[in-house]
Design a protein around this motif. Structure first.
Motif, PDB file in Angstrom:
ATOM      1  N   ILE A  23       0.905  -1.041   0.250  1.00 56.48           N
ATOM      2  CA  ILE A  23       0.182  -0.279  -0.133  1.00 56.48           C
ATOM      3  C   ILE A  23       0.734   1.191   0.299  1.00 56.48           C
ATOM      4  CG2 ILE A  23      -1.954   1.527   1.632  1.00 56.48           C
ATOM      5  CD1 ILE A  23      -2.808  -0.754   2.027  1.00 56.48           C
ATOM      6  N   VAL A  24       1.520   1.204   0.343  1.00 57.98           N
ATOM      7  CA  VAL A  24       2.865   2.350   0.644  1.00 57.98           C
ATOM      8  C   VAL A  24       3.601   2.602  -0.445  1.00 57.98           C
ATOM      9  CG1 VAL A  24       5.497   3.234   2.048  1.00 57.98           C
ATOM     10  CG2 VAL A  24       3.222   2.557   3.164  1.00 57.98           C
ATOM     11  N   ALA A  25       3.930   1.298  -1.422  1.00 56.75           N
ATOM     12  CA  ALA A  25       4.503   1.311  -2.339  1.00 56.75           C
ATOM     13  C   ALA A  25       3.523   2.124  -3.502  1.00 56.75           C
ATOM     14  CB  ALA A  25       5.157   0.337  -2.859  1.00 56.75           C
ATOM     15  N   PHE A  26       1.943   1.204  -3.286  1.00 52.35           N
ATOM     16  CA  PHE A  26       0.875   1.925  -4.407  1.00 52.35           C
ATOM     17  C   PHE A  26       1.700   3.343  -4.051  1.00 52.35           C
ATOM     18  CE2 PHE A  26      -3.132   3.298  -4.369  1.00 52.35           C
ATOM     19  CZ  PHE A  26      -3.454   3.108  -5.718  1.00 52.35           C
ATOM     20  N   LEU A  27       0.637   3.930  -3.072  1.00 53.76           N
ATOM     21  CA  LEU A  27       0.564   5.510  -2.706  1.00 53.76           C
ATOM     22  C   LEU A  27       1.756   6.467  -3.107  1.00 53.76           C
ATOM     23  CD1 LEU A  27      -0.490   5.364   0.748  1.00 53.76           C
ATOM     24  CD2 LEU A  27      -2.138   5.742  -1.484  1.00 53.76           C
ATOM     25  N   GLY A  28       2.898   5.357  -3.472  1.00 54.45           N
ATOM     26  CA  GLY A  28       4.345   6.715  -3.333  1.00 54.45           C
ATOM     27  C   GLY A  28       4.263   7.038  -4.971  1.00 54.45           C
ATOM     28  N   VAL A  77      -1.900  -2.970  -7.681  1.00 54.62           N
ATOM     29  CA  VAL A  77      -3.301  -2.975  -6.767  1.00 54.62           C
ATOM     30  C   VAL A  77      -3.645  -4.633  -6.869  1.00 54.62           C
ATOM     31  CG1 VAL A  77      -5.930  -2.529  -7.904  1.00 54.62           C
ATOM     32  CG2 VAL A  77      -3.260  -0.305  -7.875  1.00 54.62           C
ATOM     33  N   PHE A  78      -2.860  -4.861  -8.277  1.00 52.59           N
ATOM     34  CA  PHE A  78      -3.159  -6.310  -8.392  1.00 52.59           C
ATOM     35  C   PHE A  78      -2.427  -7.155  -7.925  1.00 52.59           C
ATOM     36  CE2 PHE A  78      -3.914  -4.461 -12.975  1.00 52.59           C
ATOM     37  CZ  PHE A  78      -5.191  -4.653 -13.054  1.00 52.59           C
ATOM     38  N   SER A  79      -0.914  -6.958  -6.921  1.00 53.34           N
ATOM     39  CA  SER A  79      -0.904  -8.388  -6.301  1.00 53.34           C
ATOM     40  C   SER A  79      -1.142  -7.436  -4.951  1.00 53.34           C
ATOM     41  CB  SER A  79       1.045  -7.274  -6.450  1.00 53.34           C
ATOM     42  OG  SER A  79       1.597  -5.888  -5.530  1.00 53.34           O
ATOM     43  N   LEU A  80      -1.753  -6.517  -4.344  1.00 53.98           N
ATOM     44  CA  LEU A  80      -2.658  -6.844  -2.872  1.00 53.98           C
ATOM     45  C   LEU A  80      -3.251  -8.446  -3.158  1.00 53.98           C
ATOM     46  CD1 LEU A  80      -3.899  -3.121  -2.718  1.00 53.98           C
ATOM     47  CD2 LEU A  80      -2.128  -4.340  -1.635  1.00 53.98           C
ATOM     48  N   ALA A  81      -4.160  -8.285  -3.895  1.00 52.29           N
ATOM     49  CA  ALA A  81      -5.219  -9.814  -4.062  1.00 52.29           C
ATOM     50  C   ALA A  81      -3.777 -10.852  -3.530  1.00 52.29           C
ATOM     51  CB  ALA A  81      -5.506 -10.078  -5.186  1.00 52.29           C
ATOM     52  N   LEU A  82      -2.621 -11.227  -4.206  1.00 57.36           N
ATOM     53  CA  LEU A  82      -2.690 -11.878  -3.927  1.00 57.36           C
ATOM     54  C   LEU A  82      -1.325 -11.560  -2.225  1.00 57.36           C
ATOM     55  CD1 LEU A  82      -0.291 -13.529  -6.255  1.00 57.36           C
ATOM     56  CD2 LEU A  82      -1.437 -14.700  -5.665  1.00 57.36           C
TER      57      LEU A  82
END
Length: 175
Positions: A23-28, A77-82
């Motif tokens: 989530i941190v990397a996504f936001l960055g 975003v897709f890797s959050l599911a895994l």
């Protein structure tokens, strides 16, 4: 508590940390892509009709930066599911190997984009007299502040990806 239960608890904790880091990397990467993609400044020259402009897409390097950050952001975003799957099933092995592989590829892409943009940002601030590249940041202050700021989120993403790869490798080595 048995050794297997303790190991599962540690792996579940690592999976939760993995989720938070993603989530941190996504936001960055999202903030970096949006900040760079919306960066533009216009300066009037003598009259209102003649203006100098600076936009991110004037340089292909900045366009690559935006595309690289966008691709990595979508991947996250897709890797959050895994990552959620690993919280539920903390002993999953094959999906962690897949994540390590793709995380490494995304780390390379993000590093390439951020490093290329950092080189251009440096030239924008300092210039290069031998190449007749003049520093433009004295004139385009807002533009330079935004492009410099957008690098921060991207390099935060690079550091987080390194941590994610190490975390996944550590979780795999516990099996």
């Amino acid at each position: 508590m048995t050794s297997t239960a303790a190991r599962a608890g540690v792996n579940r904790g690592a999976s939760i940390l993995d989720f938070i880091l993603r989530i941190v990397a996504f936001l960055g990467t999202l903030v970096s892509a949006v900040t760079m993609g919306t960066t533009r400044e216009r300066l009037p020259f003598f009259t209102q009709f003649l203006q100098f402009r600076a936009e991110y897409d004037d340089l292909p390097t900045f366009t690559f930066f935006v595309v690289a950050n966008s691709i990595v952001c979508a991947y996250l975003v897709f890797s959050l599911a895994l990552s959620v799957f690993h919280i539920i099933r903390s002993n999953a092995k094959k999906s962690r190997i897949i994540l390590i592989f793709f995380d490494t590829a995304m780390l390379a892409l993000l590093t390439a984009g951020a490093s290329a943009a950092a080189a251009i940002v440096y030239l924008s601030h300092k210039g290069n007299a031998k190449a007749n590249w003049f520093a433009i940041c004295q004139q385009f202050n807002s533009f330079c502040e935004r492009i410099s700021g957008s690098l921060i989120g991207s390099f935060v993403g690079v550091v987080v990806f390194i941590l994610l790869i190490l975390l996944s490798a550590a979780a795999l080595s516990r099996r």
